[in-house]
Design a protein around this motif. Sequence first.
Motif, short mmCIF file in Angstrom:
data_model
loop_
_atom_site.label_atom_id
_atom_site.label_comp_id
_atom_site.label_asym_id
_atom_site.label_seq_id
_atom_site.Cartn_x
_atom_site.Cartn_y
_atom_site.Cartn_z
N GLN A 39 0.86 -1.18 0.00
CA GLN A 39 0.00 0.00 0.00
C GLN A 39 0.90 1.23 0.00
N TRP A 40 0.69 2.09 -0.98
CA TRP A 40 1.53 3.26 -1.14
C TRP A 40 0.95 4.47 -0.42
N GLY A 41 1.85 5.32 0.10
CA GLY A 41 1.45 6.55 0.75
C GLY A 41 2.44 7.66 0.40
N PHE A 42 2.06 8.87 0.70
CA PHE A 42 2.90 10.02 0.41
C PHE A 42 2.87 10.93 1.63
N VAL A 43 4.03 11.09 2.29
CA VAL A 43 4.11 11.91 3.50
C VAL A 43 5.30 12.86 3.38
N ASP A 44 5.05 14.13 3.55
CA ASP A 44 6.10 15.16 3.54
C ASP A 44 7.03 15.06 2.32
N GLY A 45 6.44 14.87 1.16
CA GLY A 45 7.22 14.84 -0.07
C GLY A 45 7.95 13.53 -0.34
N THR A 46 7.67 12.51 0.44
CA THR A 46 8.33 11.22 0.26
C THR A 46 7.30 10.12 0.09
N HIS A 47 7.53 9.25 -0.89
CA HIS A 47 6.66 8.10 -1.09
C HIS A 47 7.08 6.98 -0.15
N PHE A 48 6.10 6.31 0.40
CA PHE A 48 6.33 5.18 1.29
C PHE A 48 5.46 4.01 0.85
N VAL A 49 5.94 2.81 1.10
CA VAL A 49 5.14 1.61 0.92
C VAL A 49 4.96 1.01 2.30
N LEU A 50 3.73 0.68 2.62
CA LEU A 50 3.44 0.12 3.94
C LEU A 50 3.76 -1.37 3.95
N ARG A 51 4.69 -1.73 4.84
CA ARG A 51 5.03 -3.14 5.04
C ARG A 51 4.40 -3.56 6.36
N SER A 52 3.63 -4.63 6.30
CA SER A 52 2.99 -5.15 7.51
C SER A 52 3.62 -6.48 7.84
N THR A 53 4.15 -6.57 9.02
CA THR A 53 4.70 -7.84 9.47
C THR A 53 3.88 -8.32 10.64
N GLY A 54 3.84 -9.58 10.78
CA GLY A 54 3.09 -10.17 11.88
C GLY A 54 2.99 -11.66 11.66
N ASN A 55 2.18 -12.30 12.46
CA ASN A 55 2.02 -13.73 12.26
C ASN A 55 0.55 -14.09 12.35
N TRP A 56 0.19 -15.07 11.62
CA TRP A 56 -1.17 -15.53 11.52
C TRP A 56 -1.12 -17.05 11.59
N PRO A 57 -1.95 -17.68 12.38
CA PRO A 57 -1.88 -19.14 12.46
C PRO A 57 -2.16 -19.76 11.09
N LYS A 58 -1.40 -20.80 10.75
CA LYS A 58 -1.57 -21.44 9.44
C LYS A 58 -2.92 -22.10 9.31
N GLN A 59 -3.36 -22.77 10.33
CA GLN A 59 -4.61 -23.49 10.25
C GLN A 59 -5.25 -23.54 11.65
N PRO A 60 -6.48 -23.04 11.78
CA PRO A 60 -7.14 -23.19 13.08
C PRO A 60 -7.33 -24.67 13.41
N VAL A 61 -7.40 -24.96 14.69
CA VAL A 61 -7.57 -26.35 15.12
C VAL A 61 -8.88 -26.92 14.59
N ALA A 62 -9.93 -26.14 14.66
CA ALA A 62 -11.23 -26.58 14.15
C ALA A 62 -11.93 -25.36 13.56
N ILE A 63 -12.91 -25.59 12.74
CA ILE A 63 -13.64 -24.48 12.12
C ILE A 63 -14.22 -23.61 13.22
N GLY A 64 -13.93 -22.32 13.14
CA GLY A 64 -14.43 -21.38 14.12
C GLY A 64 -13.66 -21.39 15.42
N ALA A 65 -12.62 -22.17 15.53
CA ALA A 65 -11.88 -22.29 16.79
C ALA A 65 -11.00 -21.09 17.05
#
Length: 109
Positions: A39-65
């Motif tokens: 996601q691109w942004g522009f702040v104070d004359g500079t272009h930035f790309v938003l990098r989101s880091t984090g973790n997300w479980p690969k597979q829930p144990v059960a549906i809706g769990a």
Amino acid sequence: MIRDLAEYKKVTYDTEALKELLVAIEAVSVRRDLITHGQWGFVDGTHFVLRSTGNWPKQPVAIGAYTGSRRVMPEGVKMNLPELRTLRADIIKLLDMAKTLEKSFNFAL
């Protein structure tokens, strides 16, 4: 995959050139993915790309769990013309490395 196909077809090639190409691809692909999918942004004359880091479980144990949210730590990565030119130059180097690797293949066995 290149190694597997070469081995299957009994084709020789420069293995060091392939290793160097793979390392270079890893370094460039992260930046390439960031500028094409970020996601691109522009702040104070500079272009930035938003990098989101984090973790997300690969597979829930059960549906809706799974309940809760992903921990995300957004970071703006400066991406002006000099950074884009550097990435372009690195991609051109990758293409040159791939051409060098291609020339090393010996199909006449």
